[in-house]
Scaffold this active site. Sequence first.
Site, mmCIF file in Angstrom:
data_model
loop_
_atom_site.group_PDB
_atom_site.id
_atom_site.type_symbol
_atom_site.label_atom_id
_atom_site.label_comp_id
_atom_site.label_asym_id
_atom_site.label_seq_id
_atom_site.Cartn_x
_atom_site.Cartn_y
_atom_site.Cartn_z
ATOM 1 N N ASP A 14 -36.338 31.802 -69.243
ATOM 2 C CA ASP A 14 -37.768 32.242 -68.405
ATOM 3 C C ASP A 14 -37.935 31.987 -67.478
ATOM 4 O O ASP A 14 -37.276 30.832 -66.660
ATOM 5 C CB ASP A 14 -38.870 31.563 -70.047
ATOM 6 N N ASP A 16 -41.511 31.529 -65.083
ATOM 7 C CA ASP A 16 -42.935 31.284 -64.838
ATOM 8 C C ASP A 16 -43.357 30.061 -66.362
ATOM 9 O O ASP A 16 -43.324 30.740 -66.814
ATOM 10 C CB ASP A 16 -44.236 32.062 -64.858
ATOM 11 N N GLU A 23 -47.727 29.742 -62.728
ATOM 12 C CA GLU A 23 -49.037 30.632 -62.802
ATOM 13 C C GLU A 23 -49.712 30.451 -62.352
ATOM 14 O O GLU A 23 -50.652 31.667 -61.767
ATOM 15 C CB GLU A 23 -49.267 30.129 -64.880
ATOM 16 N N GLY A 57 -48.379 40.955 -65.534
ATOM 17 C CA GLY A 57 -49.968 41.420 -64.322
ATOM 18 C C GLY A 57 -50.733 42.759 -64.430
ATOM 19 O O GLY A 57 -51.747 42.608 -64.710
ATOM 20 N N HIS A 84 -51.665 45.692 -58.746
ATOM 21 C CA HIS A 84 -50.707 44.070 -58.804
ATOM 22 C C HIS A 84 -49.433 44.188 -57.467
ATOM 23 O O HIS A 84 -49.460 43.646 -57.583
ATOM 24 C CB HIS A 84 -49.762 44.950 -60.036
ATOM 25 N N LYS A 87 -51.234 42.228 -55.402
ATOM 26 C CA LYS A 87 -50.781 40.630 -55.771
ATOM 27 C C LYS A 87 -49.280 40.403 -55.719
ATOM 28 O O LYS A 87 -49.140 39.040 -55.194
ATOM 29 C CB LYS A 87 -50.965 40.791 -56.648
ATOM 30 N N THR A 124 -37.561 37.422 -67.775
ATOM 31 C CA THR A 124 -38.544 37.103 -67.872
ATOM 32 C C THR A 124 -39.778 38.534 -67.712
ATOM 33 O O THR A 124 -39.418 39.346 -67.199
ATOM 34 C CB THR A 124 -38.462 36.779 -66.112
ATOM 35 N N THR A 125 -41.063 38.212 -68.306
ATOM 36 C CA THR A 125 -41.543 39.156 -67.645
ATOM 37 C C THR A 125 -42.203 39.705 -66.184
ATOM 38 O O THR A 125 -43.346 40.224 -65.787
ATOM 39 C CB THR A 125 -43.320 39.114 -68.816
ATOM 40 N N THR A 126 -42.087 38.721 -65.442
ATOM 41 C CA THR A 126 -42.381 39.006 -64.267
ATOM 42 C C THR A 126 -41.764 39.633 -63.561
ATOM 43 O O THR A 126 -40.680 39.910 -63.958
ATOM 44 C CB THR A 126 -42.610 37.316 -63.510
ATOM 45 N N ASN A 130 -40.880 38.342 -57.404
ATOM 46 C CA ASN A 130 -41.149 37.224 -58.148
ATOM 47 C C ASN A 130 -40.724 36.248 -57.997
ATOM 48 O O ASN A 130 -40.455 35.110 -57.377
ATOM 49 C CB ASN A 130 -42.247 37.251 -58.943
HETATM 50 C C1 XBP Z 1 -45.458 35.229 -66.993
HETATM 51 C C2 XBP Z 1 -46.147 36.684 -67.271
HETATM 52 C C3 XBP Z 1 -46.448 36.986 -65.592
HETATM 53 C C4 XBP Z 1 -46.988 36.556 -64.549
HETATM 54 C C5 XBP Z 1 -47.385 37.176 -63.726
HETATM 55 O O1 XBP Z 1 -44.487 34.660 -67.830
HETATM 56 O O2 XBP Z 1 -46.678 36.309 -68.215
HETATM 57 O O3 XBP Z 1 -47.034 38.169 -66.403
HETATM 58 O O4 XBP Z 1 -47.952 35.591 -65.276
HETATM 59 O O5 XBP Z 1 -46.592 38.126 -63.261
HETATM 60 P P1 XBP Z 1 -43.474 34.407 -68.487
HETATM 61 P P2 XBP Z 1 -46.872 39.723 -62.336
HETATM 62 O O6 XBP Z 1 -43.477 33.425 -68.367
HETATM 63 O O7 XBP Z 1 -42.216 35.252 -69.428
HETATM 64 O O8 XBP Z 1 -42.103 34.734 -66.838
HETATM 65 O O9 XBP Z 1 -47.152 39.499 -62.441
HETATM 66 O O10 XBP Z 1 -45.278 40.263 -62.417
HETATM 67 O O11 XBP Z 1 -46.502 40.383 -64.133
HETATM 68 MG MG MG Z 2 -43.314 31.487 -69.531
#
Ligand code: XBP
Ligand code: MG
Length: 232
Positions: A14, A16, A23, A57, A84, A87, A124-126, A130
Amino acid sequence: MSRTAAPLSALLFDVDGTLAETEEIHRLAFLDAFAEEGLDWDWNVDLYRALLKTTGGKERIRRFLDETGVDRAAFPDHRVARLHARKTEFYGRRIAAGRVSLRPGVERLLREARDRGLRLAIVTTTARPNVAALLEATLPGEGAGLFETMVCGDEVAAKKPAPDAYREALARLALPPAAGLAFEDSMNGLAAARAAGLATIVTPGVYTAHETFADAAEILPDLAAFDLAAWM
Ligand code: XBP
Ligand code: MG
C-alpha cells in the site's frame, strides 16, 4: 511468523500511510483545491479521519456531499472529477516541496527484498501521479523503478476494501496469493488484501492507530520492526 505454504515471491505495498505518512498532505491538498474553488468545506483532522473510511478522493468528496446535503445537481460528477484533479496537482506540489519521508524501515525493506530476488508491487487507491510524486521525492531517480507493477486509483472497478486492486496485482505478477505478502496501514487495506487471499503485515499510521486489525499476520509499529528473513 514464517510461512510454509509457498515460497515467498513478491511483496505488495500500500502507499498512503504505509510507505509514508501522506494522508495529512492529502488533506491539505483537498483544502487547497476547495479554497481555489471558493468552497468553505472544513475538512479538519477529525472529520478527515471519519471520511477516510471511504477510500479514493473522488468517492470521499461524493460521500461528503451526500452527508452534508449538498445539492448534487449543483455538484455533478464531472465537477467532482475536476476538483479532484486540482487536488492531485496540489498534492504533487506539496510532495515535491519535500516535506515527506518514507516511514522507518521502508527503504531498508525495499532494498533487502530486491537483494533477495523478491518482486515488488504497489497496490493503492490513490491516483498514479501521487505515487510517482512520492517515489520521486523520497527515492529520487530510482523509486518507481523498484516496482515491477503498480495498481493505482481508478485502474480497478472497485477500490479497497474490495479485493480488486490486489487481485489485479497478483494477475499482473502471475502469482497465487500464497506467494505474496501485503503491507498495509488501515482496516480497509487489510480487508482488501485478505479478501484477495494475502497474508498481511499491518503498520498502523497516524490516521489509523485507532483501528483494529484482527486478521493481520503481524501488527508492528513500523517496518523497522519487520523481519523479512523469517518470512523466506
Ligand atoms: C488512500 C486513499 C486515497 C488517498 C487520496 O488509500 O484512500 O484515497 O486518501 O488519494 P491507500 P486520491 O492507503 O490504500 O492508498 O485523492 O488520489 O484518491
Ligand atoms: Mg493506506
